[in-house]
Every structure is written in structure tokens, then in C-alpha cells.
Design a protein around this motif. Structure first.
Motif, mmCIF file in Angstrom:
data_model
loop_
_atom_site.group_PDB
_atom_site.id
_atom_site.type_symbol
_atom_site.label_atom_id
_atom_site.label_comp_id
_atom_site.label_asym_id
_atom_site.label_seq_id
_atom_site.Cartn_x
_atom_site.Cartn_y
_atom_site.Cartn_z
ATOM 1 N N GLU A 206 0.603 -1.358 0.099
ATOM 2 C CA GLU A 206 0.219 0.309 0.252
ATOM 3 C C GLU A 206 0.722 1.476 0.053
ATOM 4 N N ASN A 207 1.780 1.567 1.097
ATOM 5 C CA ASN A 207 2.814 2.220 1.107
ATOM 6 C C ASN A 207 2.902 3.061 -0.466
ATOM 7 N N THR A 208 4.082 1.468 -0.880
ATOM 8 C CA THR A 208 4.628 1.430 -2.304
ATOM 9 C C THR A 208 3.882 2.165 -3.550
ATOM 10 N N ALA A 209 2.636 1.396 -3.282
ATOM 11 C CA ALA A 209 1.423 2.583 -4.618
ATOM 12 C C ALA A 209 1.632 3.987 -4.191
ATOM 13 N N ILE A 210 1.600 3.896 -2.484
ATOM 14 C CA ILE A 210 0.788 5.513 -2.727
ATOM 15 C C ILE A 210 2.659 6.018 -3.351
ATOM 16 N N THR A 211 3.133 5.729 -2.534
ATOM 17 C CA THR A 211 4.628 6.791 -3.830
ATOM 18 C C THR A 211 5.078 6.662 -4.575
ATOM 19 N N ILE A 212 4.145 5.801 -5.413
ATOM 20 C CA ILE A 212 4.828 5.441 -7.390
ATOM 21 C C ILE A 212 3.425 6.459 -7.309
ATOM 22 N N GLY A 213 2.593 6.268 -6.846
ATOM 23 C CA GLY A 213 1.341 7.789 -7.257
ATOM 24 C C GLY A 213 1.664 8.655 -7.080
ATOM 25 N N ARG A 214 2.439 9.324 -6.202
ATOM 26 C CA ARG A 214 2.525 10.679 -5.459
ATOM 27 C C ARG A 214 3.766 10.817 -6.493
ATOM 28 N N LEU A 215 4.597 10.020 -6.714
ATOM 29 C CA LEU A 215 5.776 10.476 -7.809
ATOM 30 C C LEU A 215 5.739 10.780 -9.085
ATOM 31 N N GLY A 216 4.261 10.135 -9.292
ATOM 32 C CA GLY A 216 3.919 10.108 -10.936
ATOM 33 C C GLY A 216 2.983 11.051 -11.201
ATOM 34 N N PHE A 217 2.288 11.661 -9.953
ATOM 35 C CA PHE A 217 0.630 13.059 -9.491
ATOM 36 C C PHE A 217 2.100 14.641 -9.313
ATOM 37 N N VAL A 218 3.249 14.724 -8.953
ATOM 38 C CA VAL A 218 4.883 15.677 -9.183
ATOM 39 C C VAL A 218 4.957 15.351 -10.703
ATOM 40 N N CYS A 219 5.733 14.359 -10.988
ATOM 41 C CA CYS A 219 7.199 14.188 -12.240
ATOM 42 C C CYS A 219 6.040 13.502 -13.236
ATOM 43 N N PRO A 220 4.942 13.608 -13.849
ATOM 44 C CA PRO A 220 4.506 12.462 -14.655
ATOM 45 C C PRO A 220 5.873 11.843 -15.502
ATOM 46 N N GLU A 221 5.255 12.853 -16.317
ATOM 47 C CA GLU A 221 7.135 13.041 -17.669
ATOM 48 C C GLU A 221 8.313 12.110 -17.463
ATOM 49 N N ASP A 222 8.721 11.425 -16.563
ATOM 50 C CA ASP A 222 9.317 10.588 -15.574
ATOM 51 C C ASP A 222 9.156 9.260 -15.194
ATOM 52 N N VAL A 223 7.460 9.491 -14.392
ATOM 53 C CA VAL A 223 7.555 8.209 -14.794
ATOM 54 C C VAL A 223 6.589 7.599 -15.380
ATOM 55 N N ALA A 224 5.398 8.122 -16.080
ATOM 56 C CA ALA A 224 5.548 7.326 -17.320
ATOM 57 C C ALA A 224 5.595 6.205 -18.091
ATOM 58 N N PRO A 225 7.084 6.092 -18.559
ATOM 59 C CA PRO A 225 7.028 6.021 -19.413
ATOM 60 C C PRO A 225 7.584 4.197 -18.282
ATOM 61 N N MET A 226 7.626 4.527 -17.123
ATOM 62 C CA MET A 226 8.024 3.256 -16.124
ATOM 63 C C MET A 226 6.390 2.144 -16.722
ATOM 64 N N LEU A 227 5.260 3.353 -16.412
ATOM 65 C CA LEU A 227 4.255 2.368 -16.461
ATOM 66 C C LEU A 227 3.897 1.251 -16.874
ATOM 67 N N PRO A 228 4.546 0.490 -18.035
ATOM 68 C CA PRO A 228 3.194 -1.123 -17.891
ATOM 69 C C PRO A 228 4.642 -1.933 -17.166
ATOM 70 N N HIS A 229 4.969 -0.947 -16.253
ATOM 71 C CA HIS A 229 6.101 -2.003 -15.048
ATOM 72 C C HIS A 229 5.612 -2.518 -14.024
ATOM 73 N N PHE A 230 4.822 -1.484 -13.772
ATOM 74 C CA PHE A 230 4.132 -1.208 -12.497
ATOM 75 C C PHE A 230 1.813 -1.205 -12.671
ATOM 76 N N ILE A 231 1.644 -1.043 -13.566
ATOM 77 C CA ILE A 231 0.145 -0.661 -13.562
ATOM 78 C C ILE A 231 -0.674 -1.695 -13.105
ATOM 79 N N ARG A 232 -0.236 -2.605 -13.610
ATOM 80 C CA ARG A 232 -1.086 -3.945 -13.052
ATOM 81 C C ARG A 232 -1.529 -4.352 -11.841
ATOM 82 N N GLN A 233 -0.025 -3.958 -11.151
ATOM 83 C CA GLN A 233 -0.079 -4.725 -9.436
ATOM 84 C C GLN A 233 -0.864 -3.215 -8.672
ATOM 85 N N TRP A 234 -0.194 -1.907 -9.577
ATOM 86 C CA TRP A 234 -0.803 -0.834 -8.557
ATOM 87 C C TRP A 234 -2.147 -0.666 -8.651
#
Length: 234
Positions: A206-234
Motif C-alpha cells: 500500500e505504501n509503495t503504491a501510494i508513493t509511486i502515485g505521488r511520484l507520478g503526480f509531481v513528475c508525470p513525465e519521468d514516471v509515465a515511461p515506466m507505467l507498463p512495469h507496474f500498472i497491473r500491480q498498482w
């Protein structure tokens, strides 16, 4: 009614007395519950916690330099002091800013975050997260030193350490905003590994999912390319 006997006990116990442990734990819960109502008692309590942390770190250094002459200290004193500081930060919120400004807690925290004992690091990261929420202006100058250490502690072999480091990264990212971008490489891959790891405890997931979400919220361009690697679990 509650505080005078607790403070009296606090004043009579010496720094090396192990009866401090339950008292510090008690005061941490009281400070969190009373919030700004704890202000009249906050300064001496805060200063003693800083002093306990500082003296324990000094004893660790002396023991490392002269192991035959100096016994290593009981790090539990430092752990309960860090936990009480977390309770103060959580309870007092922005009111703790003046106490932090007049102390060397950030440099002590930097040392505690690198301690060999997982429980010390666990409490250090919890305090870092609480100080980030309460008075980020004092945490911000330390971010270049703190973030690499947080990244190195994203190791699920130490669940509680990893959990608190993950949470602290999330709190820092909210405060940093887009400036977090330069630190994404230090933490994102490890967080993705954790969220994809089988049998990861629910709280860490849960904490990991929240933190990844927060990173994606503040830095979407940096996190978006990695989306295929975690979106299903997230």
C-alpha cells in the motif's frame, strides 16, 4: 492532571536509566494526542531527546574508534528518543518549527539514517517523514544527502525500514513537486521491484503504491515511461 506527574518522573530519571523507555513511549502517545496542548512541555522534552540522540551517537563513535576501551552504547535510548521526536512532530505539527530551527537535529538524523542497526534507521525514517510534513523548510536543504540513503534502504528484507523509507519518500515528493525529478532514478526502480515482488506484506504494498502515485503526480513525465512495469500491480 496527567502531565505534572509525568514531567516530575521525567525530571528525576537520569539519561542512562532504562525506566526512561516506557516513559518516553508514553510521552510520545500523549504528545500525539494532545497536539498543541503539549506545547508548554515541548521544549525540555524535545531538547532532552536531541541530547539523548547526540550522546548515543558520540558513544557509538568513541566505541568504534576505541573498541577495547569503550563499550558500545545501548541504542534503545536513541530509538525511543527518535520515536518521541516523531510524536512531537506529529502532534505539534508546524509548532515544532522553532525547536527544529534551534537544534542540530537534521545533522543527527543524517547520522542515524546510516546506522547499522535496522531499528535505528526505521525510527529515523519515521521522524524524517514527520518533519517533512511539519516543517519542510528545515528538511529541504538536506534532501541531496537524504534521498540517496532512502533509496539504499528500499530493501524489503527489512520490512519496517523499507516501509518507513517508502513513506518518507512519498511525503518528500509532495513537498518537492517537480523538483523531485532529479531524484526519481534513485528510487523508482526499487519501488517498482517491491510492488512486483511476490508475498510483499500488504502495508508495504500500500505504501509503495501510494508513493509511486505521488511520484507520478509531481513528475508525470519521468514516471509515465515506466507505467507498463507496474500498472497491473498498482
Amino acid at each position: 492532571m496527567l502531565m505534572p506527574p509525568l514531567i516530575e518522573k521525567w525530571n528525576t530519571l537520569r539519561d542512562e536509566d532504562k525506566d526512561l523507555f516506557p516513559l518516553l513511549e508514553c510521552l510520545s502517545s500523549v504528545a500525539t494526542a494532545l497536539q498543541s496542548g503539549f506545547l508548554p512541555y515541548s521544549e525540555p522534552v524535545y531538547q532532552r531527546c536531541v541530547s539523548l540522540t547526540e550522546s548515543t551517537l558520540a558513544q557509538i563513535q568513541a566505541s568504534n574508534q576505541n573498541p577495547d576501551q569503550v563499550e558500545p552504547p545501548d541504542k534503545d535510548f536513541m530509538i525511543v528518543a527518535l520515536d518521541l521526536l516523531s510524536g512531537l512532530a506529529e502532534g505539534l505539527e508546524s509548532y515544532i518549527e522553532g525547536l527544529v530551527a534551534r537544534s542540530n537535529i537534521m545533522s543527527l538524523l543524517y547520522q542515524c539514517m546510516q546506522d547499522t542497526m535496522p531499528e535505528v534507521r526505521q525510527s529515523s525514517f519515521a521522524l524524517l517523514g514527520d518533519l517533512t510534513k511539519a516543517c519542510f523548510q528545515h528538511v529541504k536543504p538536506c534532501i541531496p544527502d537524504f534521498l540517496p540513503i532512502l533509496g539504499q534502504n528500499l530493501n524489503p528484507e527489512f520490512i519496517s525500514v523499507c516501509n518507513n523509507a517508502t513513506w518518507a519518500i512519498g511525503e518528500i515528493s509532495i513537498q518537492m513537486g517537480s523538483s523531485m525529478a532529479e531524484y526519481i532514478p534513485l528510487v523508482l526502480n526499487q519501488l517498482i521491484e517491491i510492488i512486483n515482488r511476490p508475498n510483499t506484506p500488504k502495508t508495504l504494498l500500500e505504501n509503495t503504491a501510494i508513493t509511486i502515485g505521488r511520484l507520478g503526480f509531481v513528475c508525470p513525465e519521468d514516471v509515465a515511461p515506466m507505467l507498463p512495469h507496474f500498472i497491473r500491480q498498482w
